[in-house]
Design a protein around this motif. Structure first.
Motif, PDB file in Angstrom:
ATOM      1  N   PHE A   1      13.257 -12.874  -1.273  1.00 48.12           N
ATOM      2  CA  PHE A   1      14.206 -11.841  -0.485  1.00 48.12           C
ATOM      3  C   PHE A   1      13.755 -10.517  -1.220  1.00 48.12           C
ATOM      4  O   PHE A   1      13.796  -9.417  -0.472  1.00 48.12           O
ATOM      5  CB  PHE A   1      15.530 -12.157  -1.127  1.00 48.12           C
ATOM      6  N   LEU A   2      13.540 -10.341  -2.474  1.00 49.96           N
ATOM      7  CA  LEU A   2      13.001  -9.026  -3.031  1.00 49.96           C
ATOM      8  C   LEU A   2      11.751  -8.779  -2.536  1.00 49.96           C
ATOM      9  O   LEU A   2      11.568  -7.383  -2.103  1.00 49.96           O
ATOM     10  CB  LEU A   2      12.895  -9.287  -4.721  1.00 49.96           C
ATOM     11  N   VAL A   3      10.694  -9.594  -2.167  1.00 47.72           N
ATOM     12  CA  VAL A   3       9.500  -9.153  -1.826  1.00 47.72           C
ATOM     13  C   VAL A   3       9.470  -8.761  -0.213  1.00 47.72           C
ATOM     14  O   VAL A   3       8.838  -7.565   0.326  1.00 47.72           O
ATOM     15  CB  VAL A   3       8.492 -10.203  -2.059  1.00 47.72           C
ATOM     16  N   ASN A   4      10.311  -9.557   0.501  1.00 44.88           N
ATOM     17  CA  ASN A   4      10.255  -9.403   2.365  1.00 44.88           C
ATOM     18  C   ASN A   4      11.397  -8.342   2.554  1.00 44.88           C
ATOM     19  O   ASN A   4      11.229  -8.053   3.477  1.00 44.88           O
ATOM     20  CB  ASN A   4      10.297 -10.799   2.730  1.00 44.88           C
ATOM     21  N   LYS A   5      12.476  -8.312   1.768  1.00 44.99           N
ATOM     22  CA  LYS A   5      13.777  -7.600   2.584  1.00 44.99           C
ATOM     23  C   LYS A   5      14.093  -6.446   1.714  1.00 44.99           C
ATOM     24  O   LYS A   5      15.215  -5.988   2.027  1.00 44.99           O
ATOM     25  CB  LYS A   5      14.914  -8.829   2.436  1.00 44.99           C
ATOM     26  N   THR A   6      13.240  -6.070   0.924  1.00 43.55           N
ATOM     27  CA  THR A   6      13.920  -4.877   0.018  1.00 43.55           C
ATOM     28  C   THR A   6      12.779  -3.727   0.213  1.00 43.55           C
ATOM     29  O   THR A   6      11.527  -4.001   0.328  1.00 43.55           O
ATOM     30  CB  THR A   6      14.301  -5.119  -1.346  1.00 43.55           C
ATOM     31  N   LYS A   7      13.382  -2.487  -0.307  1.00 41.49           N
ATOM     32  CA  LYS A   7      12.432  -1.632  -0.187  1.00 41.49           C
ATOM     33  C   LYS A   7      11.436  -1.383  -1.313  1.00 41.49           C
ATOM     34  O   LYS A   7      10.152  -1.421  -1.033  1.00 41.49           O
ATOM     35  CB  LYS A   7      13.171  -0.336  -0.612  1.00 41.49           C
ATOM     36  N   ILE A   8      11.657  -2.057  -2.618  1.00 42.20           N
ATOM     37  CA  ILE A   8      10.576  -2.003  -3.422  1.00 42.20           C
ATOM     38  C   ILE A   8       9.653  -3.358  -3.073  1.00 42.20           C
ATOM     39  O   ILE A   8       8.541  -3.172  -3.424  1.00 42.20           O
ATOM     40  CB  ILE A   8      11.373  -2.396  -4.954  1.00 42.20           C
ATOM     41  N   GLY A   9      10.266  -4.219  -2.247  1.00 41.29           N
ATOM     42  CA  GLY A   9       9.457  -5.271  -2.071  1.00 41.29           C
ATOM     43  C   GLY A   9       8.303  -4.870  -1.071  1.00 41.29           C
ATOM     44  O   GLY A   9       7.192  -5.402  -0.885  1.00 41.29           O
ATOM     45  N   THR A  10       8.820  -4.182   0.013  1.00 40.09           N
ATOM     46  CA  THR A  10       8.022  -3.458   0.756  1.00 40.09           C
ATOM     47  C   THR A  10       6.733  -2.689   0.197  1.00 40.09           C
ATOM     48  O   THR A  10       5.701  -2.675   0.583  1.00 40.09           O
ATOM     49  CB  THR A  10       8.614  -2.339   1.861  1.00 40.09           C
ATOM     50  N   ALA A  11       7.064  -2.186  -0.858  1.00 38.71           N
ATOM     51  CA  ALA A  11       6.172  -1.189  -1.800  1.00 38.71           C
ATOM     52  C   ALA A  11       5.281  -2.169  -2.437  1.00 38.71           C
ATOM     53  O   ALA A  11       4.055  -2.118  -2.408  1.00 38.71           O
ATOM     54  CB  ALA A  11       6.647  -0.383  -2.784  1.00 38.71           C
ATOM     55  N   MET A  12       5.809  -3.342  -2.821  1.00 38.16           N
ATOM     56  CA  MET A  12       4.678  -4.290  -3.546  1.00 38.16           C
ATOM     57  C   MET A  12       3.686  -4.875  -2.411  1.00 38.16           C
ATOM     58  O   MET A  12       2.838  -4.911  -2.864  1.00 38.16           O
ATOM     59  CB  MET A  12       5.812  -5.489  -4.060  1.00 38.16           C
ATOM     60  N   ARG A  13       4.258  -5.105  -1.289  1.00 38.45           N
ATOM     61  CA  ARG A  13       3.241  -5.981  -0.473  1.00 38.45           C
ATOM     62  C   ARG A  13       2.297  -4.548   0.030  1.00 38.45           C
ATOM     63  O   ARG A  13       1.036  -4.865   0.151  1.00 38.45           O
ATOM     64  CB  ARG A  13       3.877  -6.355   0.993  1.00 38.45           C
ATOM     65  N   ALA A  14       2.595  -3.290   0.169  1.00 37.44           N
ATOM     66  CA  ALA A  14       1.743  -2.196   0.394  1.00 37.44           C
ATOM     67  C   ALA A  14       0.668  -2.111  -0.628  1.00 37.44           C
ATOM     68  O   ALA A  14      -0.358  -2.060  -0.422  1.00 37.44           O
ATOM     69  CB  ALA A  14       2.349  -0.939   0.547  1.00 37.44           C
ATOM     70  N   VAL A  15       1.076  -2.072  -1.756  1.00 32.99           N
ATOM     71  CA  VAL A  15       0.110  -2.043  -3.108  1.00 32.99           C
ATOM     72  C   VAL A  15      -0.714  -3.100  -3.006  1.00 32.99           C
ATOM     73  O   VAL A  15      -1.880  -3.026  -3.444  1.00 32.99           O
ATOM     74  CB  VAL A  15       0.851  -1.845  -4.527  1.00 32.99           C
ATOM     75  N   SER A  16       0.036  -4.415  -2.939  1.00 34.35           N
ATOM     76  CA  SER A  16      -1.013  -5.628  -2.918  1.00 34.35           C
ATOM     77  C   SER A  16      -2.269  -5.749  -1.883  1.00 34.35           C
ATOM     78  O   SER A  16      -3.277  -6.107  -1.983  1.00 34.35           O
ATOM     79  CB  SER A  16      -0.366  -6.868  -2.646  1.00 34.35           C
ATOM     80  N   ARG A  17      -1.855  -5.099  -0.826  1.00 36.98           N
ATOM     81  CA  ARG A  17      -2.838  -4.808   0.370  1.00 36.98           C
ATOM     82  C   ARG A  17      -3.949  -3.619  -0.083  1.00 36.98           C
ATOM     83  O   ARG A  17      -5.125  -4.066   0.183  1.00 36.98           O
ATOM     84  CB  ARG A  17      -2.169  -4.301   1.788  1.00 36.98           C
ATOM     85  N   ASP A  18      -3.403  -2.648  -0.371  1.00 37.17           N
ATOM     86  CA  ASP A  18      -4.272  -1.557  -0.723  1.00 37.17           C
ATOM     87  C   ASP A  18      -3.871  -0.595  -1.430  1.00 37.17           C
ATOM     88  O   ASP A  18      -2.968   0.344  -1.280  1.00 37.17           O
ATOM     89  CB  ASP A  18      -4.738  -0.569   0.749  1.00 37.17           C
ATOM     90  N   PHE A  19      -4.341  -0.622  -2.670  1.00 39.08           N
ATOM     91  CA  PHE A  19      -3.884   0.047  -3.888  1.00 39.08           C
ATOM     92  C   PHE A  19      -3.728   1.668  -3.898  1.00 39.08           C
ATOM     93  O   PHE A  19      -2.926   2.292  -4.033  1.00 39.08           O
ATOM     94  CB  PHE A  19      -4.445  -0.286  -5.147  1.00 39.08           C
ATOM     95  N   GLU A  20      -5.032   2.059  -3.419  1.00 39.72           N
ATOM     96  CA  GLU A  20      -5.350   3.708  -3.280  1.00 39.72           C
ATOM     97  C   GLU A  20      -4.402   4.120  -2.142  1.00 39.72           C
ATOM     98  O   GLU A  20      -3.901   5.192  -2.421  1.00 39.72           O
ATOM     99  CB  GLU A  20      -6.909   3.857  -3.151  1.00 39.72           C
ATOM    100  N   THR A  21      -4.425   3.395  -0.815  1.00 42.40           N
ATOM    101  CA  THR A  21      -3.941   3.924   0.180  1.00 42.40           C
ATOM    102  C   THR A  21      -2.451   4.043  -0.012  1.00 42.40           C
ATOM    103  O   THR A  21      -1.832   5.128   0.240  1.00 42.40           O
ATOM    104  CB  THR A  21      -4.118   3.110   1.397  1.00 42.40           C
ATOM    105  N   ALA A  22      -1.599   3.070  -0.807  1.00 42.29           N
ATOM    106  CA  ALA A  22      -0.417   3.181  -1.000  1.00 42.29           C
ATOM    107  C   ALA A  22       0.128   4.343  -1.908  1.00 42.29           C
ATOM    108  O   ALA A  22       1.131   5.012  -1.535  1.00 42.29           O
ATOM    109  CB  ALA A  22       0.168   1.714  -1.762  1.00 42.29           C
TER     110      ALA A  22
END
Length: 297
Positions: A160-181
């Motif tokens: 729920f934290l990773v997929n349904k929250t704002k911080i979770g969205t940020a986690m997924r963004a950072v995991s995909r591309d650290f610099e772009t995030a």
């Protein structure tokens, strides 16, 4: 194998697999964000076990209060380790961060030996939490039910934290591309600190559950569980939360049933996990549910 023996081993396997899964989720969360194997993660479960131990026996706290305090302090310790040992090396070569993680692991283990002593201690089992359950000829501890339930609840909470929250969205963004995030106004330091809070908290819960299941604690108690949980994370696909849980259950069930079907190989129980790791790396390096990640040069 009789039906009763099968059910008995099934209960033991589910319980052990749940412990592996719980700790492996913490490994895989940190790797998913930083591409870092946090070897100190295994020693955080030892820290949590000792905090809970002294909270109950020395400070006379109720067991549930002691457990909560252990989880909070361990989570804070995990964030502190990230800020002191990992953050300054974030732009350094990957091997430097890996060496730092190994160093932190050795530091925690040896601090434990010096400050507490290497002699094992018996972890107190609360009678209100641990009792014997008997169904027909099958007998098992209540922990065989409590540990899987706790693991599943925490998995759902993390999902729920990773997929349904704002911080979770940020986690997924950072995991995909650290610099772009970071260029898109994502507070990378906050995301990484949150990841370490969650991962360290899971390690703490895993350490407490492990100590209840196997009530002998010592400063090196996290070494083998940590290695096996790392193998579970790799097996399921490191970086994938559901994969870590799947790998933990497969490894736990495999160990228990290996001994059940081939008792002569019980001395090679630990080696079983490493054999699995070799085959996974040879034939499916990404793990069961893992995705192929292209490393940036």
């Amino acid at each position: 194998m009789t039906g009763e023996a099968f059910l008995q081993n099934l209960a033991n396997g589910v319980s052990l697999g749940s412990l592996y899964a719980l700790i492996a989720i913490g490994y895989t969360m940190v790797y998913g964000i930083l591409r870092l194997i946090n070897f100190a993660h295994a020693d955080l479960l030892m820290v949590a076990a000792y905090i809970a131990f002294y909270g109950i026996l020395v400070f006379s706290l109720p067991w549930w209060v002691s457990f909560i305090v252990a989880v909070v302090i361990t989570a804070l310790l995990g964030v502190s380790i990230e800020k002191v040992a990992y953050r300054p090396l974030r732009d350094a070569p990957r091997i430097s961060v890996l060496i730092s993680a190994i160093g932190v692991s050795f530091l925690l283990e040896n601090l434990g030996i010096v400050a507490i002593g290497a002699r094992p201690k018996t972890f107190p089992r609360p009678e209100s939490m641990v009792w014997n359950i008997k169904i027909g000829d099958v007998s098992f501890l209540s922990l065989a039910i409590i540990i899987p339930v706790v693991t599943i609840i925490l998995l759902l909470a993390v999902e729920f934290l990773v997929n349904k929250t704002k911080i979770g969205t940020a986690m997924r963004a950072v995991s995909r591309d650290f610099e772009t995030a970071s260029l898109m106004a994502v507070d990378v330091n906050k995301v990484i600190s949150t990841t370490f809070v969650v991962g360290s908290g899971l390690a703490a819960v895993g350490g407490i559950m492990w100590s209840l299941q196997y009530p002998q604690i010592d400063p090196l108690m996290g070494v083998f569980p940590g290695l096996k949980c790392f193998i579970a994370a790799v097996m399921g696909g490191i970086g994938n939360i559901k994969g870590a849980m799947l790998g933990g259950f497969i490894l736990g069930m495999g160990e228990v049933f290996l001994v059940a079907f081939m008792p002569d190989l019980s001395g090679y129980r630990d080696a079983f996990a490493f054999v699995i790791l070799i085959f996974i790396l040879l034939f499916k390096p990404t793990g069961i549910l893992g995705e192929k990640v292209v490393e940036k040069v």
